[in-house]
Design a protein around this motif. Structure first.
Motif, mmCIF file in Angstrom:
data_model
loop_
_atom_site.group_PDB
_atom_site.id
_atom_site.type_symbol
_atom_site.label_atom_id
_atom_site.label_comp_id
_atom_site.label_asym_id
_atom_site.label_seq_id
_atom_site.Cartn_x
_atom_site.Cartn_y
_atom_site.Cartn_z
ATOM 1 N N PHE A 237 8.115 -12.193 -4.556
ATOM 2 C CA PHE A 237 6.875 -12.949 -5.380
ATOM 3 C C PHE A 237 5.510 -12.435 -4.767
ATOM 4 C CE2 PHE A 237 10.405 -16.078 -5.393
ATOM 5 C CZ PHE A 237 10.590 -16.112 -6.586
ATOM 6 N N LEU A 238 5.727 -11.434 -3.943
ATOM 7 C CA LEU A 238 4.272 -11.038 -3.264
ATOM 8 C C LEU A 238 4.137 -9.706 -3.380
ATOM 9 C CD1 LEU A 238 3.942 -13.685 -0.471
ATOM 10 C CD2 LEU A 238 3.024 -13.842 -2.574
ATOM 11 N N SER A 239 4.739 -8.824 -3.876
ATOM 12 C CA SER A 239 4.769 -7.295 -3.919
ATOM 13 C C SER A 239 4.248 -6.868 -4.998
ATOM 14 C CB SER A 239 6.196 -6.934 -3.449
ATOM 15 O OG SER A 239 7.112 -6.884 -4.432
ATOM 16 N N ARG A 240 3.733 -7.412 -6.029
ATOM 17 C CA ARG A 240 2.966 -6.836 -7.207
ATOM 18 C C ARG A 240 1.790 -5.898 -7.046
ATOM 19 N NH1 ARG A 240 3.859 -6.978 -12.483
ATOM 20 N NH2 ARG A 240 2.111 -6.673 -13.885
ATOM 21 N N GLY A 241 1.153 -6.417 -5.990
ATOM 22 C CA GLY A 241 -0.214 -5.693 -5.724
ATOM 23 C C GLY A 241 0.108 -4.259 -5.056
ATOM 24 N N VAL A 242 1.156 -4.428 -4.211
ATOM 25 C CA VAL A 242 1.524 -3.147 -3.531
ATOM 26 C C VAL A 242 2.187 -2.203 -4.401
ATOM 27 C CG1 VAL A 242 2.892 -1.933 -1.655
ATOM 28 C CG2 VAL A 242 1.947 -4.375 -1.085
ATOM 29 N N LEU A 243 2.991 -2.649 -5.282
ATOM 30 C CA LEU A 243 3.507 -2.003 -6.307
ATOM 31 C C LEU A 243 2.481 -1.105 -7.286
ATOM 32 C CD1 LEU A 243 6.196 -1.057 -7.847
ATOM 33 C CD2 LEU A 243 5.680 -3.049 -9.237
#
Length: 104
Positions: free
Chosen positions: A57-63
């Motif tokens: 749920f929280l890795s979209r920005g890193v991706l």
């Protein structure tokens, strides 16, 4: 049908994820476990749950930043396998030697 290079990339990415999980579990739960504040199984289960939730749920920005903002040229399959394999080997080595490091 999955090609050998795609399978190799997936396998080495899985190995790198395992290595990062082992590294950060030790970093996050080493002190509470050593002090007796938490037992081994609850510490591992807590880390597994929080890692899965964070990655889901929280890795979209890193991706988006790494996948599209930093790496702008096409690596190609061999380049991607090489980069992830070296990262896996170094993270595993640093974990075994207990050398603090960051994969972020």
């Amino acid at each position: 049908m999955i090609s050998i290079s795609t399978f190799s990339l997936a396998a080495i990415a899985f190995a790198f994820a395992w290595s990062m999980g082992a590294h950060y579990t030790g970093a996050c739960m080493g002190m509470p476990y050593a002090s007796g504040s938490i037992r081994l199984r609850p510490a591992l289960l807590l880390m597994a749950l929080m890692t899965l939730l964070g990655a889901s749920f929280l890795s979209r920005g890193v991706l988006e930043q790494v996948g599209h903002g930093i790496v702008t040229d096409q690596l190609g399959m061999i380049g991607a396998i090489t980069v992830i394999a070296v990262a896996f080997l170094l993270t595993t080595l640093f974990t075994q030697l207990r050398i603090p490091t960051s994969t972020i």
